[in-house]
Design an enzyme around this catalytic site. Structure first.
Site, PDB file in Angstrom:
ATOM      1  N   ALA A   9       0.762  -1.211  -0.041  1.00 27.86           N
ATOM      2  CA  ALA A   9      -0.098   0.117   0.021  1.00 27.86           C
ATOM      3  C   ALA A   9       0.786   1.309   0.011  1.00 27.86           C
ATOM      4  O   ALA A   9       0.427   2.126   0.056  1.00 27.86           O
ATOM      5  CB  ALA A   9      -0.960   0.180   1.310  1.00 27.86           C
ATOM      6  N   TYR A 163      20.215   3.491   8.213  1.00 29.67           N
ATOM      7  CA  TYR A 163      19.420   2.800   7.018  1.00 29.67           C
ATOM      8  C   TYR A 163      20.175   2.156   5.909  1.00 29.67           C
ATOM      9  O   TYR A 163      19.525   0.912   5.708  1.00 29.67           O
ATOM     10  CB  TYR A 163      18.729   3.924   6.377  1.00 29.67           C
ATOM     11  CG  TYR A 163      17.712   3.681   5.093  1.00 29.67           C
ATOM     12  CD1 TYR A 163      16.813   2.725   5.182  1.00 29.67           C
ATOM     13  CD2 TYR A 163      18.070   4.278   3.787  1.00 29.67           C
ATOM     14  CE1 TYR A 163      16.116   2.334   4.101  1.00 29.67           C
ATOM     15  CE2 TYR A 163      17.504   3.593   2.645  1.00 29.67           C
ATOM     16  CZ  TYR A 163      16.579   2.752   2.887  1.00 29.67           C
ATOM     17  OH  TYR A 163      15.858   2.338   1.849  1.00 29.67           O
TER      18      TYR A 163
END
Length: 329
Positions: A9, A163
């Site tokens: 999504a 990250y």
């Protein structure tokens, strides 16, 4: 083919879902945005979602530079623990195919060549240099200026922030899964993806999104450093097509294959800001000289392996993509 799309999504994941369905495949969306129980760190929920699945396209991740190391545990939990749980469940369910949303951040700085010493790997930039406006790394041997080039997949990994470290760990986990199960794993190392549905106004949004949000407020895009840092901006629909290609092409079992996924057309961040301002009809960008320690100077891709081995090529050029993105939602 029935494909579970984690993060289906989200920005890139939703375009992957569209691309799969447009090509006649069944895409199963697994995303906490749709269902709070759809967490890749939940073994039972993941096992249920894998029922009847032929392949997994793993897009779910916490992205962006974030907040230094303060949110390191959250990055590791969402990206690495989540991937480990997913891979264990795939092994139990006998799902043999994985495409992973990788990232060019695993390389750290890009490829540089010194006139005297050839290809070199400069270390992290010093804050004293950044404060003084010296943004380009120099040769670590002789201190001379370097020429940036394209990074190939065989370049050594050198993650420069939390990250980036989690994205490299995801690849190592996927490679271990492939060896243990004789499954096929592909990591698409995305470069700077932009386009419709891009996240807005969060610490994890991309620079293109920040620039467009400024224009919508009637403000000029604020460009860090001197605007000359080079990136490869690739449209999200081209990235989605690369995922479908990777899911449906022959792959080597028992190993992970990494592919750079970029447009092949390097542009500066200043180019991006100017193109968006022109397309939007807003004020000209402002070069601020600001910097972030976690940023690298130049990182652009050599995506020829993906083109040669899987036959993928980008279809949306920079100018066309900027015109669309300037008004996209």
């Amino acid at each position: 083919m029935r494909v579970l799309v984690t993060g289906g999504a989200g920005f890139i994941g939703s375009h992957v879902v569209d691309a799969l369905r447009a090509r006649g495949h069944e895409a199963v969306v697994y995303d906490v945005r749709d269902d709070p129980a759809a967490d890749v760190r939940d073994p039972a929920a993941v096992a249920r979602a894998l029922a009847g699945v032929d392949a997994v396209c793993h897009q779910a991740a916490m992205v962006g530079l974030g907040n230094g190391v303060a949110d390191a545990a959250e990055y590791v939990s969402r990206n690495d623990l989540g991937t480990a749980v997913l891979l264990a469940a795939m092994a139990d369910a006998g799902v043999p195919r994985l495409v992973l949303a990788g990232s060019m951040v695993v390389y750290g700085e890009g490829r540089y060549e010194c006139p005297a010493h050839g290809v070199v790997r400069p270390g992290p930039r010093a804050e004293t240099d950044l404060r003084a406006g010296r943004f380009d790394p120099l040769c670590p041997v002789c201190g001379t200026e370097l020429a940036p080039g394209l990074v190939a997949e065989d370049a050594p990994a050198d993650p420069r922030n939390v990250y980036a470290a989690t994205k490299l760990a995801q690849e190592h986990l996927a490679a271990a899964w492939a060896r243990a199960t004789h499954g096929t794993a592909v990591s698409l190392r995305y470069h700077n993806v932009y386009g419709p549905r891009m996240p807005r106004d969060t610490p994890y949004a991309g620079v293109a999104s920040f620039f467009r949000s400024a224009l919508e407020r009637g403000a000029p895009p604020r460009v860090f450093e001197d605007g000359a840092q080079r990136r490869d901006f690739v449209h999200v629909r081209d990235v989605a097509a690369a995922n479908v290609t990777a899911l449906t092409s022959p792959a080597r079992p028992g190993t992970l294959t990494a592919y750079n996924t970029g447009s092949g057309e390097p542009h500066t961040v200043g180019d991006l800001a100017r193109a968006l301002s022109a397309a939007y009809g807003g004020p000209d960008p402002v070069i601020t000289g600001e910097y972030r320690l976690g940023d690298v100077r130049h990182i652009t891709a050599d995506s020829s392996r993906l083109r040669a081995e899987l036959g993928w090529k980008p279809e949306i050029g920079f100018a066309e993509g900027m015109r669309e993105f300037a008004r996209a939602r």
